[in-house]
Structure formats: structure tokens, C-alpha cells
Write a protein that holds these residues in place. Structure first.
Motif, PDB file in Angstrom:
ATOM      1  N   ASP A  40      40.561  45.824  43.285  1.00  0.00           N
ATOM      2  CA  ASP A  40      40.650  45.938  44.741  1.00  0.00           C
ATOM      3  C   ASP A  40      40.996  47.383  45.085  1.00  0.00           C
ATOM      4  OD1 ASP A  40      42.287  42.721  44.916  1.00  0.00           O
ATOM      5  OD2 ASP A  40      40.177  43.199  45.200  1.00  0.00           O
ATOM      6  N   TYR A  41      40.393  47.872  46.159  1.00  0.00           N
ATOM      7  CA  TYR A  41      40.640  49.249  46.599  1.00  0.00           C
ATOM      8  C   TYR A  41      41.100  49.248  48.051  1.00  0.00           C
ATOM      9  CZ  TYR A  41      38.385  50.801  42.337  1.00  0.00           C
ATOM     10  OH  TYR A  41      38.083  51.026  41.012  1.00  0.00           O
ATOM     11  N   GLY A  98      42.052  46.893  55.071  1.00  0.00           N
ATOM     12  CA  GLY A  98      42.160  45.515  54.640  1.00  0.00           C
ATOM     13  C   GLY A  98      41.851  45.282  53.173  1.00  0.00           C
ATOM     14  N   GLY A  99      41.288  46.291  52.524  1.00  0.00           N
ATOM     15  CA  GLY A  99      40.992  46.173  51.105  1.00  0.00           C
ATOM     16  C   GLY A  99      39.542  45.818  50.829  1.00  0.00           C
ATOM     17  N   THR A 100      39.036  46.332  49.726  1.00  0.00           N
ATOM     18  CA  THR A 100      37.656  46.070  49.300  1.00  0.00           C
ATOM     19  C   THR A 100      37.668  45.631  47.845  1.00  0.00           C
ATOM     20  OG1 THR A 100      36.736  47.729  50.804  1.00  0.00           O
ATOM     21  CG2 THR A 100      35.388  47.084  48.895  1.00  0.00           C
ATOM     22  N   LYS A 101      37.054  44.501  47.575  1.00  0.00           N
ATOM     23  CA  LYS A 101      36.946  44.036  46.189  1.00  0.00           C
ATOM     24  C   LYS A 101      35.680  44.614  45.581  1.00  0.00           C
ATOM     25  CE  LYS A 101      36.906  39.958  43.231  1.00  0.00           C
ATOM     26  NZ  LYS A 101      37.999  40.551  42.410  1.00  0.00           N
ATOM     27  N   LEU A 102      35.844  45.405  44.545  1.00  0.00           N
ATOM     28  CA  LEU A 102      34.718  45.984  43.835  1.00  0.00           C
ATOM     29  C   LEU A 102      34.381  45.118  42.635  1.00  0.00           C
ATOM     30  CD1 LEU A 102      32.638  48.128  43.017  1.00  0.00           C
ATOM     31  CD2 LEU A 102      34.507  49.401  41.923  1.00  0.00           C
ATOM     32  N   THR A 103      33.146  44.673  42.591  1.00  0.00           N
ATOM     33  CA  THR A 103      32.662  43.888  41.456  1.00  0.00           C
ATOM     34  C   THR A 103      31.636  44.707  40.685  1.00  0.00           C
ATOM     35  OG1 THR A 103      32.984  41.806  42.636  1.00  0.00           O
ATOM     36  CG2 THR A 103      31.506  41.765  40.737  1.00  0.00           C
ATOM     37  N   VAL A 104      31.844  44.828  39.397  1.00  0.00           N
ATOM     38  CA  VAL A 104      30.884  45.503  38.528  1.00  0.00           C
ATOM     39  C   VAL A 104      30.026  44.429  37.878  1.00  0.00           C
ATOM     40  CG1 VAL A 104      30.561  47.068  36.591  1.00  0.00           C
ATOM     41  CG2 VAL A 104      32.492  47.393  38.148  1.00  0.00           C
ATOM     42  N   LEU A 105      28.754  44.436  38.223  1.00  0.00           N
ATOM     43  CA  LEU A 105      27.851  43.347  37.824  1.00  0.00           C
ATOM     44  C   LEU A 105      27.530  43.364  36.335  1.00  0.00           C
ATOM     45  CD1 LEU A 105      25.494  43.660  40.895  1.00  0.00           C
ATOM     46  CD2 LEU A 105      27.315  41.969  40.552  1.00  0.00           C
ATOM     47  N   GLN A 125      43.898  51.868  43.902  1.00  0.00           N
ATOM     48  CA  GLN A 125      43.233  50.849  43.099  1.00  0.00           C
ATOM     49  C   GLN A 125      44.282  49.832  42.684  1.00  0.00           C
ATOM     50  OE1 GLN A 125      42.516  51.693  38.832  1.00  0.00           O
ATOM     51  NE2 GLN A 125      40.346  51.416  39.287  1.00  0.00           N
ATOM     52  N   GLN A 126      43.961  48.549  42.804  1.00  0.00           N
ATOM     53  CA  GLN A 126      44.930  47.533  42.408  1.00  0.00           C
ATOM     54  C   GLN A 126      44.256  46.458  41.580  1.00  0.00           C
ATOM     55  OE1 GLN A 126      46.744  44.989  45.439  1.00  0.00           O
ATOM     56  NE2 GLN A 126      48.709  45.083  44.362  1.00  0.00           N
ATOM     57  N   ASP A 127      44.771  46.285  40.374  1.00  0.00           N
ATOM     58  CA  ASP A 127      44.354  45.179  39.524  1.00  0.00           C
ATOM     59  C   ASP A 127      45.205  43.966  39.862  1.00  0.00           C
ATOM     60  OD1 ASP A 127      43.924  47.513  36.845  1.00  0.00           O
ATOM     61  OD2 ASP A 127      42.376  46.573  38.081  1.00  0.00           O
ATOM     62  N   PRO A 128      44.695  42.760  39.615  1.00  0.00           N
ATOM     63  CA  PRO A 128      45.446  41.536  39.954  1.00  0.00           C
ATOM     64  C   PRO A 128      46.831  41.520  39.314  1.00  0.00           C
ATOM     65  CG  PRO A 128      43.194  40.987  39.393  1.00  0.00           C
ATOM     66  CD  PRO A 128      43.357  42.446  39.075  1.00  0.00           C
ATOM     67  N   GLY A 129      47.838  41.253  40.129  1.00  0.00           N
ATOM     68  CA  GLY A 129      49.198  41.138  39.633  1.00  0.00           C
ATOM     69  C   GLY A 129      49.879  42.451  39.321  1.00  0.00           C
ATOM     70  N   LYS A 130      49.226  43.559  39.606  1.00  0.00           N
ATOM     71  CA  LYS A 130      49.790  44.869  39.295  1.00  0.00           C
ATOM     72  C   LYS A 130      50.094  45.658  40.573  1.00  0.00           C
ATOM     73  CE  LYS A 130      49.340  44.530  34.794  1.00  0.00           C
ATOM     74  NZ  LYS A 130      48.334  45.353  34.099  1.00  0.00           N
ATOM     75  N   ALA A 131      50.930  46.674  40.409  1.00  0.00           N
ATOM     76  CA  ALA A 131      51.189  47.571  41.527  1.00  0.00           C
ATOM     77  C   ALA A 131      49.978  48.461  41.781  1.00  0.00           C
ATOM     78  CB  ALA A 131      52.416  48.430  41.224  1.00  0.00           C
ATOM     79  N   PRO A 132      49.778  48.890  43.002  1.00  0.00           N
ATOM     80  CA  PRO A 132      48.660  49.800  43.303  1.00  0.00           C
ATOM     81  C   PRO A 132      48.807  51.124  42.557  1.00  0.00           C
ATOM     82  CG  PRO A 132      49.541  48.829  45.311  1.00  0.00           C
ATOM     83  CD  PRO A 132      50.511  48.510  44.213  1.00  0.00           C
TER      84      PRO A 132
END
Lengths: 122, 109
Positions: free
Chosen positions: B87-88, B102-109, B39-46
Motif C-alpha cells: 500500500d502506498y 486514502g492510500g493505493t494498493k499496488l499489485t504486481v501481476l 510504502q506500507q506492507d501488511p501489519g508493518k509500520a509505513p
């Protein structure tokens, strides 16, 4: 606590060279394989290279083979990545990661550094 | 060393379950059973979320689970929470390399 601290990132011209370092603490350094993983701006993660715990085995992605050299100094608890013939496409944040699960590469990356930015541009 | 295939994005509402797939070949995912997820948050290490297909590191919520069938691995997140938005990435160990998805962006609606 396990701590990995990368350094050495910089702005370099195409064709230039750079050496990255990763200082490790909080674990028995010479018991673990280590890896470099990079992430270009706005892009996904890409495995770059791995080195076994003793340094006797090294592995590279096709994209860097022949240009990058991974090494380690177990007396200094430090991992290195020598990058030569740098290209625009090498611009990325470079992370070092501990290879968990044993083996020459590690089956997974439990611990990561915060990364160091390499920018290749004229 | 071709990248593993992940959907570019998935989304779900809080409380729902989502699954992210990761498809490789018999030379990586199907050949080793050593898939891990990050799991990777923006600007952070996985952050490691799953290893060896279905093992959770200490401290990772049991809402996360992993499975594999043939050349495809999956990460399922149940009881979706806002904090899961990130991102996962999946990876597969091979005997001489590691391959990332390639990575998957998970959006929680």
C-alpha cells in the motif's frame, strides 16, 4: 539507530480515557517535532496530532480536537497522547513518528514506531 | 483537512512502470511543495519512500521517483518488482496539519 517504542494501548469503553506513550532513542529528542498517526483496522493512515520540539506548539486533526492532548517530556525522551471521551471511531493502531525537515510539525515522517493498538468497545 | 485523493488500486507487470497520483488543493499539495510518500506492507509500520516531492531517502531504490504539477503529485515506480507490492500513501504538509491520501494498493501481476 533511531528507535521509537509506543505503549499504553488497551481495550477501553466508549467515553473512557487512555494515555499513550512513545519512548525515543537514537537521536537528539529535543531537536525534533513529533507526531501521532493512526490507522483503523483495514483502513488508511490518518494524522492525529503534532508537537513542536520544545512543546510550545501543538496541532490536532479536527476529529480529535478538544478530546486528545499531545505532550512531551524532553528530560525523559518521551512523547505522550492523552485521549479522553473515546469513541468507537478512535479504535486504531497509533504510531508515533518523528517529524523530519524542521518546523513545528515536520515536513515528513522518516522514523516510525511499530504502533500500539487502541480498541474502543463496550 | 480533507483527505488527498489517490486511486484505490493500481497494477502492473514486473519490469513495467506505474504511476500513482495524489490530488489535493492549493491549500495543501499545491501550496507547499512538501509532499511525501510512504510504502506500507501488511501489519508493518509505513516506510518513507519520497519527501519534498522528489527527494529519495537514503536506501530507497532509484526506481522510485516523484513529481508534482499544480495540485497533483505523483509517485512513479519503474522496473516494477514483486517486492514493490504494498500500500502506498501520499501526504502533504500544511502550516497547521498533515493530510494523508486514502492510500493505493499496488499489485504486481
Amino acid at each position: 539507530d533511531v528507535h521509537l517504542l509506543e505503549s499504553g494501548g488497551d481495550l477501553v469503553r466508549p467515553g473512557g480515557s487512555l494515555r499513550l506513550s512513545c519512548a525515543a532513542s537514537g537521536f537528539t529528542f529535543n531537536n525534533y517535532a513529533l507526531n501521532w498517526v493512526r490507522q483503523a483496522p483495514g483502513k488508511g493512515l490518518e494524522w492525529v496530532s503534532a508537537i513542536s520540539s520544545t512543546g510550545s506548539a501543538t496541532y490536532y486533526a479536527d476529529s480529535v480536537k478538544g478530546r486528545f492532548t499531545i505532550s512531551r517530556d524532553n528530560s525523559k525522551n518521551t512523547l505522550y497522547l492523552q485521549m479522553n471521551a473515546l469513541r468507537d471511531g478512535d479504535s486504531a493502531v497509533y504510531y508515533c513518528a518523528q517529524g523530519g525537515g524542521g518546523g513545528s510539525i515536520g515536513r515528513y515522517f522518516e522514523y516510525w514506531g511499530q504502533g500500539t493498538l487502541v480498541t474502543v468497545s463496550s | 483537512q480533507s483527505a488527498l485523493t489517490q486511486p484505490a488500486s493500481v497494477s502492473g507487470s514486473p519490469g513495467q512502470s506505474i504511476t500513482i497520483s495524489c490530488t489535493g488543493t492549493s491549500s495543501d499539495v499545491g501550496g507547499y511543495k512538501y509532499v511525501s510518500w510512504y510504502q506500507q506492507d501488511p501489519g508493518k509500520a509505513p516506510k518513507l519512500m519520497m519527501y519534498d516531492v522528489s527527494k529519495r531517502p537514503s536506501g530507497v531504490s532509484n526506481r522510485f521517483s516523484g513529481s508534482q504539477s499544480g495540485n497533483t503529485a505523483s509517485l512513479t515506480i519503474s522496473g516494477l518488482q514483486a517486492e514493490d507490492e504494498a500500500d502506498y500513501y501520499c501526504t502533504s504538509y500544511t502550516s497547521s496539519s498533515v493530510v494523508f491520501g486514502g492510500g493505493t494498493k499496488l499489485t504486481v501481476l
